[in-house]
Design a protein around this motif. Structure first.
Motif, PDB file in Angstrom:
ATOM      1  N   THR A 146      30.005  47.820  45.156  1.00 26.62           N
ATOM      2  CA  THR A 146      31.200  47.590  44.343  1.00 26.62           C
ATOM      3  C   THR A 146      31.411  48.691  43.322  1.00 26.62           C
ATOM      4  N   GLY A 147      30.344  49.435  43.025  1.00 24.72           N
ATOM      5  CA  GLY A 147      30.416  50.423  41.963  1.00 24.72           C
ATOM      6  C   GLY A 147      29.989  49.853  40.626  1.00 24.72           C
ATOM      7  N   ALA A 148      29.786  48.534  40.558  1.00 27.77           N
ATOM      8  CA  ALA A 148      29.299  47.869  39.343  1.00 27.77           C
ATOM      9  C   ALA A 148      27.838  47.496  39.581  1.00 27.77           C
ATOM     10  N   PRO A 149      26.886  48.117  38.896  1.00 31.91           N
ATOM     11  CA  PRO A 149      25.462  47.897  39.178  1.00 31.91           C
ATOM     12  C   PRO A 149      25.047  46.433  39.139  1.00 31.91           C
TER      13      PRO A 149
ATOM     14  N   THR B 113      26.334  33.291  36.961  1.00 25.07           N
ATOM     15  CA  THR B 113      27.446  32.587  37.594  1.00 25.07           C
ATOM     16  C   THR B 113      28.723  33.404  37.477  1.00 25.07           C
ATOM     17  N   ALA B 114      28.915  34.070  36.345  1.00 24.92           N
ATOM     18  CA  ALA B 114      30.088  34.934  36.175  1.00 24.92           C
ATOM     19  C   ALA B 114      30.101  36.043  37.218  1.00 24.92           C
ATOM     20  N   ALA B 115      28.932  36.602  37.515  1.00 27.77           N
ATOM     21  CA  ALA B 115      28.854  37.654  38.528  1.00 27.77           C
ATOM     22  C   ALA B 115      29.233  37.117  39.910  1.00 27.77           C
ATOM     23  N   LEU B 116      28.785  35.914  40.229  1.00 28.52           N
ATOM     24  CA  LEU B 116      29.142  35.315  41.513  1.00 28.52           C
ATOM     25  C   LEU B 116      30.652  35.077  41.603  1.00 28.52           C
ATOM     26  N   ILE B 117      31.249  34.586  40.517  1.00 29.25           N
ATOM     27  CA  ILE B 117      32.691  34.362  40.511  1.00 29.25           C
ATOM     28  C   ILE B 117      33.422  35.687  40.674  1.00 29.25           C
ATOM     29  N   ASP B 118      32.948  36.723  39.997  1.00 34.26           N
ATOM     30  CA  ASP B 118      33.556  38.046  40.092  1.00 34.26           C
ATOM     31  C   ASP B 118      33.544  38.534  41.539  1.00 34.26           C
ATOM     32  N   LEU B 119      32.407  38.373  42.202  1.00 31.47           N
ATOM     33  CA  LEU B 119      32.304  38.811  43.595  1.00 31.47           C
ATOM     34  C   LEU B 119      33.235  38.019  44.507  1.00 31.47           C
TER      35      LEU B 119
ATOM     36  N   MET C  11      39.719  47.162  28.321  1.00 35.76           N
ATOM     37  CA  MET C  11      39.500  45.832  28.915  1.00 35.76           C
ATOM     38  C   MET C  11      38.308  45.873  29.868  1.00 35.76           C
ATOM     39  N   ILE C  12      37.393  44.927  29.738  1.00 34.65           N
ATOM     40  CA  ILE C  12      36.224  44.859  30.609  1.00 34.65           C
ATOM     41  C   ILE C  12      36.607  44.165  31.913  1.00 34.65           C
ATOM     42  N   GLU C  13      36.389  44.847  33.016  1.00 37.62           N
ATOM     43  CA  GLU C  13      36.723  44.275  34.310  1.00 37.62           C
ATOM     44  C   GLU C  13      35.550  43.516  34.925  1.00 37.62           C
ATOM     45  N   ASP C  14      34.328  43.806  34.451  1.00 38.42           N
ATOM     46  CA  ASP C  14      33.126  43.158  34.974  1.00 38.42           C
ATOM     47  C   ASP C  14      32.976  41.811  34.272  1.00 38.42           C
TER      48      ASP C  14
END
Length: 214
Positions: A62-65, A33-39, A1-4
Motif C-alpha cells: 500500500t505504501g503505508a508501512p 482495528t483502524a488499520a483493518l478498516i482502512d484496508l 490531513m492524515i490518510e492513514d
C-alpha cells in the motif's frame, strides 16, 4: 490531513499531558482495528463467509508501512476479531515509529520513569484537525450515510474505546443513536467489521485479563 486511519486513531487516543496513549492496551486494539478498516476501505481486504481474505490486489504494498504489516498477517481462516487481536502490540509500536519518522511525534526519555520514553505531538493542529472531523461526525447534522466512511469509523472506534478527550460519557449518551448508526455503517464494508467494533469493549476487558494474540 492524515490518510492513514491507524495513525489518525493514535492521535485521537494520545494523552497530551501524560505524553503517551491514554490507555496503551486499549489503544493497541483501536489502532489495529483502524488499520483493518482502512484496508477494507482501500479494497485490500474483503469478507467471504465470515473469513477475511485478500482481494485481487490485496497483496500489493500500500505504501503505508503500518498497513503493509497488517496485510502480511492475513492468513487462512481468520475473522476480523481474530485479526484485531493478533500482533496488536507490534502494530501500535509501528504506528508510533511511523509518526516519529514523519515528525508528528517527538520522543524524550524521563529519568523518573526509569528510562521509559514519553511521546510528544509536535503538530497539535494535526490532532485538532482529526478531532474536528470526529466532532462534526458526532454533532453535525449531516446524515450518517453522507459522513465520510473514515470519519464514521473513527467516531465508532473512539466511542468503543471510551476515548474521553474525543467524546465524554454525556456525548455517548446524548448521541448514542448516531454513534450506533456510524458503527452499523461499517457493515457496508464487511458485516464482521461492524460486529468487531461493537464488541471492542468486551475485547478490551478480555485483553486486560491476559487475552492472547499479542
Amino acid at each position: 490531513m492524515i490518510e492513514d486511519l491507524a495513525c489518525a486513531m493514535y492521535l485521537l487516543a494520545h494523552d497530551d499531558v501524560a505524553e503517551r496513549p491514554y490507555h496503551r492496551a486499549r489503544t493497541e486494539l483501536l489502532v489495529r482495528t483502524a488499520a483493518l478498516i482502512d484496508l477494507a476501505l482501500r479494497g485490500r481486504l474483503v469478507e467471504e463467509a465470515g473469513v477475511v481474505v485478500l482481494s485481487g490486489a490485496g497483496a500489493e504494498p500500500t505504501g503505508a508501512p503500518v498497513l503493509d504489516g497488517v496485510l502480511r498477517d492475513v492468513g487462512t481462516g481468520h475473522g476480523w476479531k481474530r485479526l484485531a487481536r493478533r500482533h496488536r502490540k507490534r502494530t501500535l509500536t509501528e504506528v508510533e515509529d511511523r509518526l516519529l519518522e514523519t515528525g508528528l511525534l517527538a520522543v524524550r526519555t524521563s529519568r523518573t520513569l526509569l528510562g521509559k520514553r514519553r511521546l510528544t505531538v509536535t503538530r497539535p493542529a494535526v490532532t485538532e484537525e482529526v478531532r474536528t472531523r470526529v466532532s462534526e461526525a458526532l454533532r453535525g447534522d449531516t446524515p450518517v450515510r453522507e459522513i465520510p466512511a473514515a470519519d464514521a469509523a473513527l467516531l465508532a472506534l473512539a466511542s468503543a474505546g471510551d476515548v474521553r478527550p474525543v467524546l465524554s460519557r454525556q456525548d455517548r449518551r446524548t448521541h448514542r443513536d448516531r454513534i450506533d448508526a456510524c458503527t452499523r455503517s461499517l457493515a457496508a464494508l464487511a458485516p464482521g467489521l461492524a460486529g468487531t467494533v461493537q464488541d471492542l469493549p468486551m475485547t478490551m476487558i478480555a485483553a486486560q485479563g491476559g487475552m492472547g494474540g499479542s
